[in-house]
Design a protein around this motif. Structure first.
Motif, PDB file in Angstrom:
ATOM      1  N   ALA A  71     -23.272 -54.458  -6.286  1.00 15.81           N
ATOM      2  CA  ALA A  71     -22.664 -53.612  -7.323  1.00 15.81           C
ATOM      3  C   ALA A  71     -21.137 -53.627  -7.214  1.00 15.81           C
ATOM      4  CB  ALA A  71     -23.194 -52.189  -7.216  1.00 15.81           C
ATOM      5  N   ALA A  72     -20.612 -53.532  -6.002  1.00 17.59           N
ATOM      6  CA  ALA A  72     -19.155 -53.542  -5.817  1.00 17.59           C
ATOM      7  C   ALA A  72     -18.578 -54.908  -6.213  1.00 17.59           C
ATOM      8  CB  ALA A  72     -18.808 -53.192  -4.375  1.00 17.59           C
ATOM      9  N   TYR A  73     -19.286 -55.973  -5.869  1.00 17.49           N
ATOM     10  CA  TYR A  73     -18.888 -57.325  -6.266  1.00 17.49           C
ATOM     11  C   TYR A  73     -18.809 -57.407  -7.795  1.00 17.49           C
ATOM     12  CZ  TYR A  73     -19.366 -62.455  -6.723  1.00 17.49           C
ATOM     13  OH  TYR A  73     -19.219 -63.777  -7.045  1.00 17.49           O
ATOM     14  N   CYS A  74     -19.807 -56.856  -8.466  1.00 15.14           N
ATOM     15  CA  CYS A  74     -19.809 -56.854  -9.937  1.00 15.14           C
ATOM     16  C   CYS A  74     -18.659 -56.027 -10.492  1.00 15.14           C
ATOM     17  CB  CYS A  74     -21.144 -56.361 -10.469  1.00 15.14           C
ATOM     18  SG  CYS A  74     -22.457 -57.586 -10.312  1.00 15.14           S
ATOM     19  N   ALA A  75     -18.297 -54.943  -9.817  1.00 10.02           N
ATOM     20  CA  ALA A  75     -17.157 -54.137 -10.270  1.00 10.02           C
ATOM     21  C   ALA A  75     -15.879 -54.972 -10.245  1.00 10.02           C
ATOM     22  CB  ALA A  75     -17.002 -52.886  -9.406  1.00 10.02           C
ATOM     23  N   VAL A  76     -15.709 -55.748  -9.178  1.00 10.50           N
ATOM     24  CA  VAL A  76     -14.531 -56.618  -9.083  1.00 10.50           C
ATOM     25  C   VAL A  76     -14.579 -57.680 -10.186  1.00 10.50           C
ATOM     26  CG1 VAL A  76     -13.302 -58.291  -7.638  1.00 10.50           C
ATOM     27  CG2 VAL A  76     -14.230 -56.200  -6.611  1.00 10.50           C
ATOM     28  N   LEU A  77     -15.720 -58.371 -10.312  1.00 10.18           N
ATOM     29  CA  LEU A  77     -15.830 -59.432 -11.316  1.00 10.18           C
ATOM     30  C   LEU A  77     -15.644 -58.912 -12.735  1.00 10.18           C
ATOM     31  CD1 LEU A  77     -18.796 -61.644 -10.082  1.00 10.18           C
ATOM     32  CD2 LEU A  77     -16.353 -61.843  -9.583  1.00 10.18           C
ATOM     33  N   ALA A  78     -16.123 -57.711 -12.999  1.00 13.39           N
ATOM     34  CA  ALA A  78     -15.969 -57.136 -14.340  1.00 13.39           C
ATOM     35  C   ALA A  78     -14.505 -57.064 -14.742  1.00 13.39           C
ATOM     36  CB  ALA A  78     -16.601 -55.752 -14.399  1.00 13.39           C
ATOM     37  N   HIS A  79     -13.609 -57.005 -13.739  1.00 10.42           N
ATOM     38  CA  HIS A  79     -12.190 -56.819 -14.021  1.00 10.42           C
ATOM     39  C   HIS A  79     -11.327 -58.047 -13.763  1.00 10.42           C
ATOM     40  CE1 HIS A  79     -13.876 -52.813 -13.968  1.00 10.42           C
ATOM     41  NE2 HIS A  79     -12.873 -52.494 -14.763  1.00 10.42           N
ATOM     42  N   ILE A  80     -11.872 -59.070 -13.060  1.00  4.59           N
ATOM     43  CA  ILE A  80     -11.098 -60.305 -12.834  1.00  4.59           C
ATOM     44  C   ILE A  80     -11.750 -61.514 -13.490  1.00  4.59           C
ATOM     45  CG2 ILE A  80     -10.116 -59.444 -10.670  1.00  4.59           C
ATOM     46  CD1 ILE A  80     -11.961 -61.494  -9.193  1.00  4.59           C
ATOM     47  N   GLY A  81     -12.987 -61.368 -13.939  1.00  3.98           N
ATOM     48  CA  GLY A  81     -13.711 -62.483 -14.536  1.00  3.98           C
ATOM     49  C   GLY A  81     -14.666 -63.106 -13.535  1.00  3.98           C
ATOM     50  N   PRO A  82     -15.451 -64.087 -13.984  1.00 10.38           N
ATOM     51  CA  PRO A  82     -16.503 -64.675 -13.152  1.00 10.38           C
ATOM     52  C   PRO A  82     -15.968 -65.616 -12.060  1.00 10.38           C
ATOM     53  CG  PRO A  82     -16.421 -65.766 -15.270  1.00 10.38           C
ATOM     54  CD  PRO A  82     -15.427 -64.634 -15.333  1.00 10.38           C
ATOM     55  N   VAL A  83     -15.505 -65.030 -10.977  1.00 13.46           N
ATOM     56  CA  VAL A  83     -14.958 -65.790  -9.857  1.00 13.46           C
ATOM     57  C   VAL A  83     -15.997 -65.783  -8.740  1.00 13.46           C
ATOM     58  CG1 VAL A  83     -13.051 -65.972  -8.200  1.00 13.46           C
ATOM     59  CG2 VAL A  83     -12.628 -65.080 -10.499  1.00 13.46           C
ATOM     60  N   ALA A  84     -16.823 -66.820  -8.688  1.00 13.44           N
ATOM     61  CA  ALA A  84     -17.929 -66.860  -7.726  1.00 13.44           C
ATOM     62  C   ALA A  84     -17.439 -66.822  -6.283  1.00 13.44           C
ATOM     63  CB  ALA A  84     -18.786 -68.100  -7.960  1.00 13.44           C
ATOM     64  N   LEU A  85     -16.234 -67.309  -6.020  1.00 22.71           N
ATOM     65  CA  LEU A  85     -15.760 -67.390  -4.641  1.00 22.71           C
ATOM     66  C   LEU A  85     -15.021 -66.151  -4.158  1.00 22.71           C
ATOM     67  CD1 LEU A  85     -14.739 -71.148  -4.482  1.00 22.71           C
ATOM     68  CD2 LEU A  85     -16.837 -70.053  -3.679  1.00 22.71           C
ATOM     69  N   ALA A  86     -15.040 -65.063  -4.910  1.00 19.16           N
ATOM     70  CA  ALA A  86     -14.567 -63.784  -4.373  1.00 19.16           C
ATOM     71  C   ALA A  86     -15.627 -63.371  -3.350  1.00 19.16           C
ATOM     72  CB  ALA A  86     -14.456 -62.741  -5.477  1.00 19.16           C
ATOM     73  N   VAL A  87     -15.192 -63.028  -2.142  1.00 13.19           N
ATOM     74  CA  VAL A  87     -16.157 -62.756  -1.072  1.00 13.19           C
ATOM     75  C   VAL A  87     -15.898 -61.410  -0.408  1.00 13.19           C
ATOM     76  CG1 VAL A  87     -16.602 -65.187  -0.576  1.00 13.19           C
ATOM     77  CG2 VAL A  87     -14.776 -64.012   0.644  1.00 13.19           C
ATOM     78  N   THR A  88     -16.973 -60.838   0.120  1.00 19.13           N
ATOM     79  CA  THR A  88     -16.881 -59.588   0.861  1.00 19.13           C
ATOM     80  C   THR A  88     -16.181 -59.861   2.187  1.00 19.13           C
ATOM     81  OG1 THR A  88     -19.038 -59.006  -0.052  1.00 19.13           O
ATOM     82  CG2 THR A  88     -18.223 -57.650   1.766  1.00 19.13           C
ATOM     83  N   THR A  89     -15.143 -59.083   2.489  1.00 14.72           N
ATOM     84  CA  THR A  89     -14.503 -59.194   3.800  1.00 14.72           C
ATOM     85  C   THR A  89     -14.859 -58.013   4.687  1.00 14.72           C
ATOM     86  OG1 THR A  89     -12.466 -58.158   3.017  1.00 14.72           O
ATOM     87  CG2 THR A  89     -12.575 -60.562   2.924  1.00 14.72           C
ATOM     88  N   ASN A  90     -15.267 -56.910   4.080  1.00 17.25           N
ATOM     89  CA  ASN A  90     -15.690 -55.741   4.847  1.00 17.25           C
ATOM     90  C   ASN A  90     -16.540 -54.846   3.957  1.00 17.25           C
ATOM     91  OD1 ASN A  90     -15.430 -54.002   7.306  1.00 17.25           O
ATOM     92  ND2 ASN A  90     -14.622 -52.578   5.784  1.00 17.25           N
TER      93      ASN A  90
ATOM     94  N   ASP B  96     -27.496 -36.051  -6.011  1.00 18.23           N
ATOM     95  CA  ASP B  96     -28.089 -36.195  -4.682  1.00 18.23           C
ATOM     96  C   ASP B  96     -27.713 -37.550  -4.097  1.00 18.23           C
ATOM     97  OD1 ASP B  96     -29.589 -35.542  -2.460  1.00 18.23           O
ATOM     98  OD2 ASP B  96     -31.468 -36.261  -3.336  1.00 18.23           O
ATOM     99  N   LEU B  97     -26.542 -37.609  -3.481  1.00 19.64           N
ATOM    100  CA  LEU B  97     -26.020 -38.848  -2.904  1.00 19.64           C
ATOM    101  C   LEU B  97     -26.848 -39.244  -1.688  1.00 19.64           C
ATOM    102  CD1 LEU B  97     -23.572 -40.667  -3.558  1.00 19.64           C
ATOM    103  CD2 LEU B  97     -22.297 -39.366  -1.859  1.00 19.64           C
ATOM    104  N   VAL B  98     -27.369 -40.474  -1.673  1.00 22.90           N
ATOM    105  CA  VAL B  98     -28.168 -40.938  -0.533  1.00 22.90           C
ATOM    106  C   VAL B  98     -27.378 -41.871   0.374  1.00 22.90           C
ATOM    107  CG1 VAL B  98     -30.373 -40.588  -1.697  1.00 22.90           C
ATOM    108  CG2 VAL B  98     -29.292 -42.834  -1.796  1.00 22.90           C
ATOM    109  N   ALA B  99     -26.340 -42.532  -0.162  1.00 21.67           N
ATOM    110  CA  ALA B  99     -25.483 -43.396   0.657  1.00 21.67           C
ATOM    111  C   ALA B  99     -24.122 -43.528  -0.016  1.00 21.67           C
ATOM    112  CB  ALA B  99     -26.122 -44.770   0.839  1.00 21.67           C
ATOM    113  N   HIS B 100     -23.109 -43.773   0.810  1.00 21.19           N
ATOM    114  CA  HIS B 100     -21.746 -43.950   0.321  1.00 21.19           C
ATOM    115  C   HIS B 100     -21.148 -45.135   1.061  1.00 21.19           C
ATOM    116  CE1 HIS B 100     -17.364 -43.307   0.345  1.00 21.19           C
ATOM    117  NE2 HIS B 100     -17.586 -42.932  -0.912  1.00 21.19           N
ATOM    118  N   ALA B 101     -20.491 -46.036   0.331  1.00 21.28           N
ATOM    119  CA  ALA B 101     -19.920 -47.228   0.951  1.00 21.28           C
ATOM    120  C   ALA B 101     -18.525 -47.490   0.410  1.00 21.28           C
ATOM    121  CB  ALA B 101     -20.810 -48.443   0.668  1.00 21.28           C
ATOM    122  N   THR B 102     -17.744 -48.193   1.212  1.00 22.46           N
ATOM    123  CA  THR B 102     -16.481 -48.759   0.753  1.00 22.46           C
ATOM    124  C   THR B 102     -16.530 -50.241   1.092  1.00 22.46           C
ATOM    125  OG1 THR B 102     -15.393 -48.158   2.831  1.00 22.46           O
ATOM    126  CG2 THR B 102     -15.084 -46.668   0.964  1.00 22.46           C
ATOM    127  N   ALA B 103     -16.027 -51.042   0.189  1.00 21.68           N
ATOM    128  CA  ALA B 103     -16.084 -52.486   0.368  1.00 21.68           C
ATOM    129  C   ALA B 103     -14.748 -53.110   0.003  1.00 21.68           C
ATOM    130  CB  ALA B 103     -17.181 -53.079  -0.515  1.00 21.68           C
TER     131      ALA B 103
END
Length: 143
Positions: free
Chosen positions: A69-88, A129-136
């Motif tokens: 979901a976070a990856y999609c949030a980034v792509l939604a705003h920069i375009g379809p960049v498949a090589l954007a990767v999670t660093t943390n 009812d929040l079950v998990a919270h993340a930062t990426a």
């Protein structure tokens, strides 16, 4: 910071199906349902594979939901960049979700040229009812 999305839910779902078909190996369980300025909402429709003993959705499944979901949030705003990767990705599991659909609401905290930071809130049927919270954090490749 006002961010304008350049991909809508249909474009993001199509991108996932063509560039990352492996996430749908067990059926289509991930779906982007909303895109807004700096935000994305993704729904997970878990199947038996996503459950763990004790009648709850597994931690690795919620981790994957936050990451995709976070990856999609980034792509939604920069375009379809498949090589954007999670660093943390850091996740806190707050309470045990009941088996059933989960929703992950993401909000971009920072979108730079090389890095993006996204907050992800996962909840079940009750949006309060929040079950998990993340930062990426994602590394964005040079254009």
């Amino acid at each position: 910071m006002t961010l304008t999305p350049i991909m809508d839910p249909e474009a993001l779902n199509r991108f996932l199906e063509t560039d990352f078909p492996q996430i749908h190996t067990d059926g289509k369980v991930f779906e982007v349902t909303e895109v807004g300025p700096g935000t994305v909402v993704m729904r997970l429709a878990p199947n038996e594979r996503h459950l763990r003993p004790g009648g709850t959705i597994s931690g690795p499944t919620m981790f994957a939901l936050a990451d995709v979901a976070a990856y999609c949030a980034v792509l939604a705003h920069i375009g379809p960049v498949a090589l954007a990767v999670t660093t943390n990705l850091n996740i806190n599991f707050l309470r045990r979700p009941e088996p059933g659909p989960l929703t992950c609401a993401c909000r971009i905290l920072k979108l730079g040229k090389r890095l993006a930071v996204v907050e992800a809130a996962i909840h079940g049927a009750d949006p309060d009812d929040l079950v998990a919270h993340a930062t990426a954090t994602y590394s964005i490749p040079p254009r």
